[in-house]
Design a protein around this motif. Structure first.
Motif, mmCIF file in Angstrom:
data_model
loop_
_atom_site.group_PDB
_atom_site.id
_atom_site.type_symbol
_atom_site.label_atom_id
_atom_site.label_comp_id
_atom_site.label_asym_id
_atom_site.label_seq_id
_atom_site.Cartn_x
_atom_site.Cartn_y
_atom_site.Cartn_z
ATOM 1 N N PHE A 36 16.311 82.800 32.036
ATOM 2 C CA PHE A 36 16.586 81.960 30.871
ATOM 3 C C PHE A 36 17.869 82.353 30.140
ATOM 4 O O PHE A 36 18.338 81.646 29.277
ATOM 5 N N SER A 37 18.424 83.503 30.493
ATOM 6 C CA SER A 37 19.634 83.909 29.771
ATOM 7 C C SER A 37 20.880 83.600 30.589
ATOM 8 O O SER A 37 20.886 83.761 31.802
ATOM 9 N N SER A 38 21.900 83.180 29.951
ATOM 10 C CA SER A 38 23.171 82.904 30.615
ATOM 11 C C SER A 38 24.142 84.016 30.301
ATOM 12 O O SER A 38 24.077 84.602 29.220
ATOM 13 N N PRO A 39 25.052 84.293 31.217
ATOM 14 C CA PRO A 39 26.061 85.301 30.884
ATOM 15 C C PRO A 39 26.977 84.785 29.768
ATOM 16 O O PRO A 39 27.016 83.586 29.497
ATOM 17 N N GLN A 40 27.701 85.709 29.174
ATOM 18 C CA GLN A 40 28.615 85.350 28.092
ATOM 19 C C GLN A 40 29.718 84.412 28.596
ATOM 20 O O GLN A 40 30.003 84.371 29.784
ATOM 21 N N GLU A 41 30.341 83.728 27.642
ATOM 22 C CA GLU A 41 31.367 82.740 27.975
ATOM 23 C C GLU A 41 32.518 83.352 28.786
ATOM 24 O O GLU A 41 33.007 82.747 29.737
#
Lengths: 581, 145
Positions: free
Chosen positions: B34-39
């Motif tokens: 559910f978590s995305s890496p940072q931009e």
């Protein structure tokens, strides 16, 4: 096989400081690690009995205090830290004085064993056992050298003098196999000097040698593989990882040929041009002649396939033509596509900045080519600059990859010249070639000790083999950019990218406060890590846009140009195979 | 994604360190779906160009996973194409075959050729498309998986 922790780098204890090598100063001797107090568990007892001998062990046990002498507990060998003094020359640290390489012969090893034996007995007579651990380690090391070199007499003596348990079953089999090759060698010599109709017997011996080589390869006894090959004088065979009980193998020359032929066929490219010319009249395109001229000149410029970029341009050209034909595109569309692909290829060639290497070209005097088999690497390193690597058996996630060829075997192929930029997997059909590391970098330690001591996980997962690539003496100094102490913290700077080399400087920190100069006389970087304090050279496979003394080439081509030969050596640093190119 | 991993990904001391970081990033994304890496990491993945086929394949897998349920994009195929034959990286090969499932490698090869020849798609995708059409033999590309 058990090795004392101190033996891992046992040779480091003997090292003599060389000239002004700052990186060498930062070596942490293995004995600088804290030695834990000895606990005599049953398994420790076995190890001690094996390595220090019964007499010493009984003396140890008879003492109420079973801890080793206080001098051994928590002992630290002082070591200096890197300084920021400039390094003038790249000096590859030598473990031994090249003129005094120990154990060049079986006799010298036996002499050393005798010496150790006397030292130990003397110590025991005097009741001082403070040095027996180190002597035990030395015995163990000598035994491994004796095994690696097939010195049976020395081995037997070491077992006796060291009061060691004779070798385990595997060790005995290894020795028996080595002995068998020696016996066949003698037989072969006898037959050849006798009558000429001995060919049938010779064939039988050859078959036996091949079968020995096969068993040795399955067990990873590479010194026996090489010995059998040397006696049999037959074409080297490349082995892949076994698949079940089957060892995949193929003729090394054949594999070399397949790799060399992994390039597009120039005749095919020329045939396409002829086809385009013959169909040109059908085209309605106004600029068709200009486009065809452009295609012709681009193919002409690249048809020699002398660089990786040439190969890519020709391959993409052939592929695009085939794609257009298969999809039955008309002539004009085909022409447009070929033009587009070639334009991209040419643009790509100059996309990365050109790295120009200037200065006086390097024309070294080369040493005479000698067979160094059985000789210590330090001897070779007194004649050549050596880049060395330790590489594990090809595996992934703990499983051997069936048929995968070891990096060392690839490095010995003529097409690779010591630097393998291919991965090869032998299958029932043609071998599968891949450029898995194609765009990455390969890192080599300067000198064999860096490779032996290298502790990276991928290099130490089993099936480890070591090899060294020979360069002319002075090559590292002439073209290597020494970054070993140029980093912001006085340690090694990071790896420069193409842009850094091209502009002549880099920054070692994100804030861009620590500038590192990159003189235009340098062609590759030499860094240092904890495992490679003497230095490690970085070869970037995608560094393709270099101009070295006015000639366009990639970094890989440049390095290969100077490679003289390749050697395989064992964990004790003895050469077990050598090939000159 | 912790700072050490991001640093290894964006500013590695050696190329090998980046390869390891990419492998770790895949694991992290898998374990924490559910978590995305940072931009900055996503931007890096989209713009990173390399001829290292292992790194390219790892980036391709990451980009595909970041797209969640979307069908694989041509840029993902371009980065993953060499991995179909990557016998020495069985895990990567397996993931590449899964992503290619239902697609014809030959048809993908045609698309990649068109991208380069006709200057289509993003610059980064074209970079990888050229890597494929300049290194793979057309005759060896299978029609089906």
């Amino acid at each position: 096989m058990y090795r004392l922790p101190s033996q891992k780098n046992s040779d480091s204890n003997k090292e003599q400081p060389t000239t002004h090598s700052l990186a060498a100063d930062s070596i942490r001797s293995p004995s600088a690690e804290t030695i834990n107090p000895l606990q005599l568990t049953p398994s420790n007892l076995f190890v001690l009995q094996r390595t220090i001998g019964n007499r010493a062990l009984s003396r140890l046990l008879s003492q109420s205090n079973t801890q080793p002498p206080s001098s051994l507990i928590n002992s630290n060998v002082p070591h200096s830290t890197p300084t920021s003094e400039p390094v003038q020359r790249i000096v590859i640290q030598k473990k031994y004085d090249p003129n005094k390489v120990p154990y060049k012969t079986e006799k010298s090893l036996i002499d050393r064993a005798n010496e150790l034996y006397e030292q130990r007995e003397d110590m025991l007579d005097k009741g001082d056992i403070s040095g027996i651990y180190s002597i035990g380690g030395d015995f163990e090391e000598l035994k491994e050298i004796a095994i690696a070199n097939g010195w049976l007499e020395a081995y037997d003596l070491l077992i006796k003098w060291g009061e060691m348990i004779p070798g385990d079953e595997e060790e005995e089999q290894e020795f028996a196999l080595y002995d068998k090759v020696a016996e066949l060698e003698k037989k072969l010599k006898g037959l050849k000097s006798e009558v000429s109709d001995a060919s049938e017997e010779i064939n039988i011996i050859m078959d036996e040698l091949r079968s020995i080589e096969h068993i040795a390869a399955m067990n990873g006894w590479n010194h026996i593989v090489n010995y059998a090959r040397k006696v049999g004088k037959y074409t080297p065979v490349v082995y892949g990882n076994p698949s079940g009980d089957t060892t995949n193998s193929m003729d090394a020359d054949k594999l070399d040929e397949i790799i060399k032929n992994d390039v597009p066929d120039p005749e095919e490219a020329m045939g396409i041009i002829e086809a385009l010319e013959s169909q040109a009249s059908e085209s309605l395109k106004k600029d068709k002649d200009e486009i065809i001229d452009f295609i012709k000149s681009t193919i002409d410029e690249n048809i020699e396939l002398s660089t990786k970029e040439n190969i890519k341009i020709i391959k993409s050209f052939i592929n695009t033509y085939k794609t257009a034909q298969t999809r039955k595109f008309n002539f004009d569309k085909c022409l447009q596509m070929l033009y587009g692909v070639l334009t991209t290829g040419l643009k790509r060639r100059t996309e990365s900045p050109e790295i120009e290497v200037t200065g006086e070209p390097f024309n070294p005097e080369l040493p005479e080519r000698e067979d160094y088999t059985g000789i210590h690497m330090s001897e070779i390193e007194s004649k050549y600059d050596v880049l060395a690597r330790k590489s594990g058996a090809p595996e992934k996630d703990g499983e051997l990859i069936p048929g995968a060829v070891h990096e060392v075997d690839l490095a010995f192929l003529d097409g690779m010249r010591g630097i393998a930029d291919y991965r090869v997997t032998l299958t029932e059909e043609e071998p599968v070639l891949g450029g898995g590391d194609g765009g990455g970098e390969k890192v080599y330690a300067l000198g064999h000790t860096g490779a032996i001591n290298f502790e990276g996980a991928l290099s130490n997962r089993g099936g480890e083999r070591l090899y060294g690539v020979l360069f002319p003496p002075g090559f590292m100094d002439r073209y290597g950019l020494d970054l070993r102490t140029k980093g912001i913290s006085g340690k090694s700077a990071q790896t420069p990218v193409d842009q850094d080399f091209a502009q002549g400087y880099m920054y070692d920190d994100k804030e861009k406060t620590h500038r590192v100069e990159i003189p235009s006389t340098k062609a590759f970087a030499i860094r240092a890590e904890d495992n490679t304090p003497d230095g490690q050279a970085h070869i970037h496979f995608s560094r393709s846009n270099m101009n070295i003394h006015g000639k366009k080439m990639s970094q890989l081509e440049f390095m290969r140009l100077f490679v003289i030969g390749v050697v395989e050596f064992n964990m004790q640093g003895f050469v077990i195979n050598i090939k000159y190119f | 994604m912790n700072n050490k991993l991001i640093d290894s990904l964006l500013h590695p001391k050696e190329s090998y360190e980046r390869t390891q970081a990419l492998r770790e990033a895949i694991n992290e994304l898998q374990n924490n779906s559910f978590s995305s890496p940072q931009e900055n990491v996503i931007n890096f993945l989209r713009s990173y160009k390399t001829e290292d086929q292992v790194q390219a394949a790892l980036v391709g897998i990451l980009l595909h996973r970041l797209d969640r349920s979307k069908p694989p994009q041509i840029g993902v195929f371009a980065r993953l194409f060499p991995a179909l034959q990557m016998l020495w990286e069985p895990q990567i090969q397996k993931m590449a075959i899964e992503i290619f499932s239902g697609h014809s490698p030959k048809e993908v090869f045609y698309e990649l050729t068109d991208m380069v020849a006709l200057n289509e798609g993003s610059e980064e995708d074209r970079y990888y498309a050229y890597n494929v059409i300049s290194t793979v033999d057309f005759d060896s590309v299978p029609e089906t998986m």
